[in-house]
Enzyme design. Structure first.
Site, PDB file in Angstrom:
ATOM      1  N   SER A 158       0.840  -1.203   0.000  1.00 48.61           N
ATOM      2  CA  SER A 158       0.000   0.000   0.000  1.00 48.61           C
ATOM      3  C   SER A 158       0.878   1.256   0.000  1.00 48.61           C
ATOM      4  O   SER A 158       1.695   1.429  -0.899  1.00 48.61           O
ATOM      5  CB  SER A 158      -0.957  -0.046   1.187  1.00 48.61           C
ATOM      6  N   GLU A 252      -9.644  -4.203  -6.085  1.00 46.73           N
ATOM      7  CA  GLU A 252      -9.204  -3.090  -5.240  1.00 46.73           C
ATOM      8  C   GLU A 252      -9.426  -1.745  -5.933  1.00 46.73           C
ATOM      9  O   GLU A 252      -9.313  -1.637  -7.151  1.00 46.73           O
ATOM     10  CB  GLU A 252      -7.711  -3.211  -4.940  1.00 46.73           C
ATOM     11  N   HIS A 282      -7.674  -5.754  -0.297  1.00 44.21           N
ATOM     12  CA  HIS A 282      -6.438  -4.981  -0.286  1.00 44.21           C
ATOM     13  C   HIS A 282      -5.429  -5.631   0.672  1.00 44.21           C
ATOM     14  O   HIS A 282      -5.717  -5.857   1.843  1.00 44.21           O
ATOM     15  CB  HIS A 282      -6.765  -3.553   0.165  1.00 44.21           C
TER      16      HIS A 282
END
Length: 309
Positions: A158, A252, A282
């Site tokens: 991320s 996502e 995610h």
């Protein structure tokens, strides 16, 4: 095997995954997080991390030296210097190596390497380039410890995935020897939030939302332009970087960040592989009780072992 290709993983999401999606929506939901309440969310996530058990067969050694705060995670049978340097996700606002400890250790154990993860400074208290400065400092700590760059793979998920790429660009521009390769798990690489998947996948995203992504991007960037190449690495010159291995799920909202990062790498002549999974959450790697997480971690270990050691 790992050069300039998109690999479609045609998995069918398991029942466990569907149950987990519901639980995340109820318990760990990060939607509607803004500058006024992000400290409260950070404390909540830290409390959740406290219930996570450390992975067996791994030794944990804290580090606090020359402004570097982190932790070594060393699987019992590992004796050489091959190292996974990991930058955790959390939108630059929440999480730490403690929240990610079990996932990082699982990757290290599967790849038979040591792992080193840092706690970089968070926003809104510390905005760009604080996290990047800390990431560079953590890598320099590894080099000063005597670990050769060709024995290091940098990785992140991320926000940490985008930060890993920004760190590579910074190291290159500083003339510091680069690691052997990089792994990006569901990377956040466009902090302006312009990807079509933010809207297209809104109904299938269980952790984030478009508004939070854009708010967090502005908080992190501070006075800098959110399109600054070290803030949003899809705009960076990625030439001369080591091979990238990117994993993302088709459901996502950050799907397009991964796709555009992959395409940007190829434009700049950098080798890259994009592994696109079907219908997962995610950073699903967190949940090693799921077959999809174990398989994704195994694939990461193959990539690591193909480039170091």
């Amino acid at each position: 095997m790992y050069e300039n290709r998109i690999i479609e993983i045609t998995n069918s999401p398991s029942l466990i995954m569907r149950i987990l999606q519901w639980l995340i929506r109820m318990v760990v939901n990060l939607k509607n997080v803004n500058e006024s309440n992000c400290t409260r969310h950070r404390l909540r996530i830290d409390r959740l991390a406290g219930i996570l058990q450390k992975l067996r067969g791994v030794k944990y050694e804290p580090v606090s030296s020359d402004g570097v705060n982190g932790e070594w995670m060393i699987p019992d049978k590992v004796t050489d210097d091959c190292t996974l340097y990991y930058l955790h996700g959390g939108g630059f606002v929440v999480c730490s190596f403690k929240t990610h400890r079990r996932m990082i250790a699982a990757i290290a154990k599967k790849a038979d390497v040591k792992a080193f993860a840092i706690d970089y400074r968070k926003t809104p208290e510390h905005r760009f380039p604080s996290a990047l400065e800390d990431a560079v400092k953590g890598y320099e700590y590894l080099l000063k410890s005597g670990i050769a760059p060709e024995n290091i793979v940098i990785a992140g998920d991320s926000a940490g995935g985008g930060l890993a790429v920004a760190t590579l660009v910074s190291l290159r521009d500083m003339g510091i020897p680069l690691p052997a390769a990089a792994v990006c798990i569901s990377p956040w690489a466009d902090l302006e939030g312009t990807g079509a998947s933010l809207k297209k996948n809104a109904a299938t995203e269980y952790l984030l939302d478009e508004d939070s992504v854009k708010i967090w991007g502005k908080i992190y960037a501070g006075k800098a332009d959110v399109r600054h190449p070290l803030v949003s690495p899809i705009y960076a010159d990625l030439s001369g970087l080591p091979p990238l291995f990117i994993q993302v799920s088709s459901s996502e909202i950050l799907l397009d960040d991964s796709v555009r990062l992959f395409e940007r790498a190829l434009e700049c002549g950098t080798k890259a592989t994009l592994e696109k999974w079907n219908g997962l959450i995610h950073v699903w790697h967190f949940h090693q009780f799921m077959p999809e997480a174990r398989k994704a971690i195994k694939n990461i270990s193959y990539f690591i072992n193909a480039h170091i050691g």
